[in-house]
Design an enzyme around this catalytic site. Sequence first.
Site, PDB file in Angstrom:
ATOM      1  N   HIS A 191      13.947  16.053  -8.300  1.00  0.00           N
ATOM      2  CA  HIS A 191      15.331  15.580  -8.268  1.00  0.00           C
ATOM      3  C   HIS A 191      16.161  16.311  -7.231  1.00  0.00           C
ATOM      4  O   HIS A 191      16.971  15.719  -6.521  1.00  0.00           O
ATOM      5  CB  HIS A 191      15.987  15.774  -9.637  1.00  0.00           C
ATOM      6  CG  HIS A 191      15.485  14.805 -10.640  1.00  0.00           C
ATOM      7  ND1 HIS A 191      15.656  14.958 -11.981  1.00  0.00           N
ATOM      8  CD2 HIS A 191      14.820  13.651 -10.473  1.00  0.00           C
ATOM      9  CE1 HIS A 191      15.103  13.941 -12.611  1.00  0.00           C
ATOM     10  NE2 HIS A 191      14.591  13.141 -11.713  1.00  0.00           N
ATOM     11  N   GLU A 436      -2.260  -9.425   8.633  1.00  0.00           N
ATOM     12  CA  GLU A 436      -2.879  -8.120   8.396  1.00  0.00           C
ATOM     13  C   GLU A 436      -4.382  -8.157   8.610  1.00  0.00           C
ATOM     14  O   GLU A 436      -5.040  -7.133   8.651  1.00  0.00           O
ATOM     15  CB  GLU A 436      -2.634  -7.678   6.947  1.00  0.00           C
ATOM     16  CG  GLU A 436      -1.190  -7.655   6.559  1.00  0.00           C
ATOM     17  CD  GLU A 436      -0.987  -7.224   5.117  1.00  0.00           C
ATOM     18  OE1 GLU A 436      -0.792  -6.023   4.905  1.00  0.00           O
ATOM     19  OE2 GLU A 436      -1.020  -8.078   4.222  1.00  0.00           O
ATOM     20  N   ASP A 460      -2.555  -2.422   7.791  1.00  0.00           N
ATOM     21  CA  ASP A 460      -3.831  -3.052   7.467  1.00  0.00           C
ATOM     22  C   ASP A 460      -4.495  -3.669   8.695  1.00  0.00           C
ATOM     23  O   ASP A 460      -5.705  -3.566   8.853  1.00  0.00           O
ATOM     24  CB  ASP A 460      -3.632  -4.123   6.385  1.00  0.00           C
ATOM     25  CG  ASP A 460      -3.609  -3.501   5.000  1.00  0.00           C
ATOM     26  OD1 ASP A 460      -4.429  -2.593   4.750  1.00  0.00           O
ATOM     27  OD2 ASP A 460      -2.762  -3.884   4.172  1.00  0.00           O
ATOM     28  N   CYS A 507       6.146  -5.187  10.012  1.00  0.00           N
ATOM     29  CA  CYS A 507       6.611  -4.279   8.962  1.00  0.00           C
ATOM     30  C   CYS A 507       5.649  -3.132   8.727  1.00  0.00           C
ATOM     31  O   CYS A 507       5.832  -2.343   7.811  1.00  0.00           O
ATOM     32  CB  CYS A 507       6.898  -5.045   7.676  1.00  0.00           C
ATOM     33  SG  CYS A 507       5.482  -5.982   7.091  1.00  0.00           S
TER      34      CYS A 507
HETATM   35  C1  PEP Z   1       0.823  -3.227   6.335  1.00  0.00           C
HETATM   36  O1  PEP Z   1      -0.343  -3.409   5.984  1.00  0.00           O
HETATM   37  O2  PEP Z   1       1.149  -2.950   7.514  1.00  0.00           O
HETATM   38  C2  PEP Z   1       1.912  -3.304   5.368  1.00  0.00           C
HETATM   39  C3  PEP Z   1       3.167  -3.238   5.747  1.00  0.00           C
HETATM   40  O3  PEP Z   1       1.566  -3.406   4.064  1.00  0.00           O
HETATM   41  P1  PEP Z   1       1.103  -2.174   3.151  1.00  0.00           P
HETATM   42  O4  PEP Z   1       1.311  -0.914   3.937  1.00  0.00           O
HETATM   43  O5  PEP Z   1       1.924  -2.255   1.921  1.00  0.00           O
HETATM   44  O6  PEP Z   1      -0.348  -2.488   2.930  1.00  0.00           O
HETATM   45 MG    MG Z   2      -0.750  -4.252   4.031  1.00  0.00          MG
END
Ligand code: PEP
Ligand code: MG
Length: 578
Positions: A191, A436, A460, A507
Amino acid sequence: MNEWEGISASSGYALGSAYVLPSALYDTSRRQLEAHEILAEIGRFEANVEKAIRDIDLLKSKAVADNKVEQAAIFTTHISLLRDPEFVGDVTQRIQDEASNAEAMLNEVTEELITMFEAMDNEVLKERCSDLRDVSARIGSYLSGEEEKLQTEFPEPVIMIGVDLAPSLTAKLDVSQVTGFAVDVGGKTSHSAIIARSLGIPAVVGLKDISSSIQTGDFIIIDGYRGTVMVNPSSEVIDAYQKLKHDEDARLARYEMYRELPTVTADGISVQLAINIANPKDAMAVKKVGAEGVGLYRTEFLFMDRKEMPSEEEQYYAYKAAVTAIGEHGPVIIRTLDVGGDKEIPYLQQSKESNPFLGYRAIRLCLGSGNADMFKMQLRAILRASAHGNVKIMYPMIATLQELRAANHLLKEAKVELDAMGVSYDDTVEVGIMIEVPAAALIADQLSKEVDFFSIGTNDLVQYTMAADRMNEQVAYLTQPLHPAVLRLIDQVIRAAHAQNKWVGMCGEMAGHPVAIPILIGMGLDEFSMSPAVLLPARELISKLNRSEMVELVRDVLQMESADEIETYVKSNVLEFE
Ligand code: PEP
Ligand code: MG
């Protein structure tokens, strides 16, 4: 000088005088009671527990009003601890059995519980220790009337040193005068660490017995990057740290200028910068860093660490909370359940697999036999949340067109079910997929015709392209987002989507990496979703790039032979101004 090594909890530098928090805020000595005094003593204890609950509830309301979500959550835990009949019951029982005063019995019970929790190999229970210490100190100080002893306002800036950083204390403190924290206990996710980060104050935790070794008034330097604390350092060390702090302040002030600005390259090309979140609370960071939405909401965390599946209602409230938290500040892209691989869910009875990352995970599991109801329940919850703001749906781990179509078929069924119940949702909600799997990247031209957008999940995509498990240290050297093979796939995906007038985001971690950003700008990536901590530096970097020059950069790097060569090239040709 002496130097202490702890755990870095919140980055930054602080230099100044120490203020050492008193370790016991109340007199815990034992006083024997006459038999006729016992009932009144129990009543006195219980009345102060009630007063503590009321006061903490007020602190919680204030934290909610100030958008301090982390603090509010901690106060909720404190209230439930005080409502737990076991803790309060143990103390009243002890007052009765030992015919002793409430302060002493409260202190004994608290210390015994803390010793027991600390001996267990369980991080959650260890975390309960700081909650216990905090609520117990509060009641103890009420009982002994010593509440006012604690200094909470400081005429000069101070660095706070203590056993722990109690949330009830930080809620009372005039934090504008606290420039750093150093505490005996805790780890990166304790915390105290969370609070320090939410206040943006440099902090080091896990310093063992620093609070009993430092005096109020000692000169302290906190290095929140290295996790070190220096006590009464030499003038050379002070000078060096003053310079570091000065440079850091200048850098932060520069980033701050970009908070309210849109993300635009030097030659006027706009892109979107979004953040990745794991729960609705994290969405608050959108406003904090001036992001343009949530590019990835990893919903699986709602399904983990529990005994049964979250109901549709619970999911709906979580998704809606994220959507309403960011309001007008862009979309929330909600990724459907991505479990399997490294993320196990006990109640799903997943079988043991020899290659879990190549196994029954993410969309494969959601489309798998017997799981349609679970998947549709999540889709209905997301659709319902779409009535409250800008929501987009994203499927993870798509490898074939047929998977995409099967998922969309269930989405259609979920809409029909909501229609039948007269429940409203946004019928125009955009649906995209994560890229991915190399197979998906290679058929991006086909997939792009049937989606509204792509988001490239490089965490991924890199592991599958390089055939190197992202969790395996021995092959970590192959985790190369800048490998020419990975870059060529990304380039191909972006071209395929643009040919169909679809937008492409990213992402995976790569999206926030300064060496990757110039290349991705050159390839024409439309949206970058990253951790909030790296968003403003990314916006600053993008504002200095010229898209037309980056197009040439891409032409060059796609012909190179290794990730190292590409990294050196970008650093020397583009990032030299950094
Ligand atoms: C990824 O694979 O880039 C992704 C954003 O998903 P995660 O990291 O949750 O597998
Ligand atoms: Mg992923």
